[in-house]
Design an enzyme around this catalytic site. Structure first.
Site, short mmCIF file in Angstrom:
data_model
loop_
_atom_site.label_atom_id
_atom_site.label_comp_id
_atom_site.label_asym_id
_atom_site.label_seq_id
_atom_site.Cartn_x
_atom_site.Cartn_y
_atom_site.Cartn_z
NE ARG A 87 76.50 76.18 55.48
CZ ARG A 87 76.30 77.43 55.95
NH1 ARG A 87 75.28 77.70 56.77
NH2 ARG A 87 77.08 78.41 55.59
CB THR A 93 77.27 83.32 52.80
OG1 THR A 93 77.56 82.32 53.78
CG2 THR A 93 76.27 84.32 53.36
CG ASN A 114 71.72 84.04 51.50
OD1 ASN A 114 70.63 83.97 52.03
ND2 ASN A 114 72.86 83.95 52.16
CG HIS A 117 69.03 78.86 57.59
ND1 HIS A 117 70.01 79.62 58.17
CD2 HIS A 117 68.86 77.77 58.39
CE1 HIS A 117 70.40 79.02 59.30
NE2 HIS A 117 69.71 77.90 59.45
CD GLU A 128 69.71 76.95 62.78
OE1 GLU A 128 70.62 77.78 62.92
OE2 GLU A 128 69.61 76.21 61.77
P1 IDP Z 1 74.97 81.42 56.08
O1 IDP Z 1 73.49 81.67 55.87
O2 IDP Z 1 75.65 81.01 54.82
O3 IDP Z 1 75.24 80.48 57.24
P2 IDP Z 1 75.78 83.58 57.86
O4 IDP Z 1 77.15 84.17 57.89
O5 IDP Z 1 75.38 82.68 58.98
O6 IDP Z 1 75.62 82.83 56.45
O7 IDP Z 1 74.76 84.79 57.75
C1 IDP Z 1 73.37 84.58 57.97
C2 IDP Z 1 72.61 85.34 56.92
O8 IDP Z 1 72.84 86.75 57.09
C3 IDP Z 1 73.03 85.06 55.47
O9 IDP Z 1 72.48 83.88 54.94
C4 IDP Z 1 72.54 86.30 54.77
O10 IDP Z 1 71.13 86.26 54.54
C5 IDP Z 1 72.84 87.39 55.82
N1 IDP Z 1 74.16 87.99 55.59
C6 IDP Z 1 75.37 87.43 55.84
N2 IDP Z 1 76.37 88.26 55.51
C7 IDP Z 1 75.80 89.40 55.05
C8 IDP Z 1 76.30 90.63 54.55
O11 IDP Z 1 77.52 90.88 54.49
N3 IDP Z 1 75.37 91.57 54.15
C9 IDP Z 1 74.03 91.35 54.22
N4 IDP Z 1 73.51 90.19 54.69
C10 IDP Z 1 74.37 89.22 55.09
MG MG Z 2 74.87 80.69 59.24
#
Ligand code: IDP
Ligand code: MG
Length: 139
Positions: A87, A93, A114, A117, A128
């Site tokens: 992480r 994120t 982004n 994962h 996962e």
């Molecule tokens: P993470 O991948 O950093 O753990 P999470 O909050 O678990 O972030 O969200 C999962 C995925 O959902 C993110 O990696 C991103 O691709 C998408 N995501 C998260 N927040 C948003 C948002 O506000 N708008 C659009 N996509 C989002």
């Molecule tokens: Mg996540």
């Protein structure tokens, strides 16, 4: 629960932009050993299940659309303290908030697209990894 493995996906944007080699180089140079790896594509049902925890969020549909639009590289990685260290390596994120030198700072386009994962806990890492790989695909 073991604390030395995490699960990652190089998301469709990373594959589309040709960033797979550079991201894998950064991952292995940071001390992660590749336990399992493949190019694969999630179906809509796969992505809905994988991201079920987010199914009430406004971006869920967009997330499923994005994650299914092309192939991903799925991998299990091993290192001491793997979940937390990975992480840190990928960064926040939202790439706008990601620290310099992190994978998302370097390769992510937006909070949605982004690049990578990373599992958020040892428990989810195991879930996962098992979602994408059979025991025979882990080395
Ligand atoms: P993470 O991948 O950093 O753990 P999470 O909050 O678990 O972030 O969200 C999962 C995925 O959902 C993110 O990696 C991103 O691709 C998408 N995501 C998260 N927040 C948003 C948002 O506000 N708008 C659009 N996509 C989002
Ligand atoms: Mg996540």
């Amino acid at each position: 629960m073991r604390t030395d493995r995490t699960f990652t996906m190089l998301k469709p944007d990373s594959v589309e932009k040709g960033h797979v080699g550079a991201i894998l180089e950064k991952i292995t140079a940071s001390g992660f050993r590749i336990v399992a790896m493949k190019l694969t594509q999630m179906t809509t049902a796969d992505a809905q299940e994988f991201y079920a925890v987010h199914n009430e969020r406004p971006f869920f549909g967009e997330l499923v659309e994005y994650m299914t639009r092309g192939p991903i590289v799925a991998a299990i990685l091993e290192k001491d303290n793997a979940v937390e260290d990975f992480r840190t390596l990928i960064g926040a994120t939202n790439p706008a908030d990601a620290a310099d030198g992190t994978i998302r700072k370097l390769y992510a386009a937006s909070i949605g697209e982004n690049a990578v994962h990373g599992s958020d806990s040892d428990e989810n890492s195991a879930i996962e990894g098992a979602f994408h790989f059979s025991g025979r695909e882990m080395f």
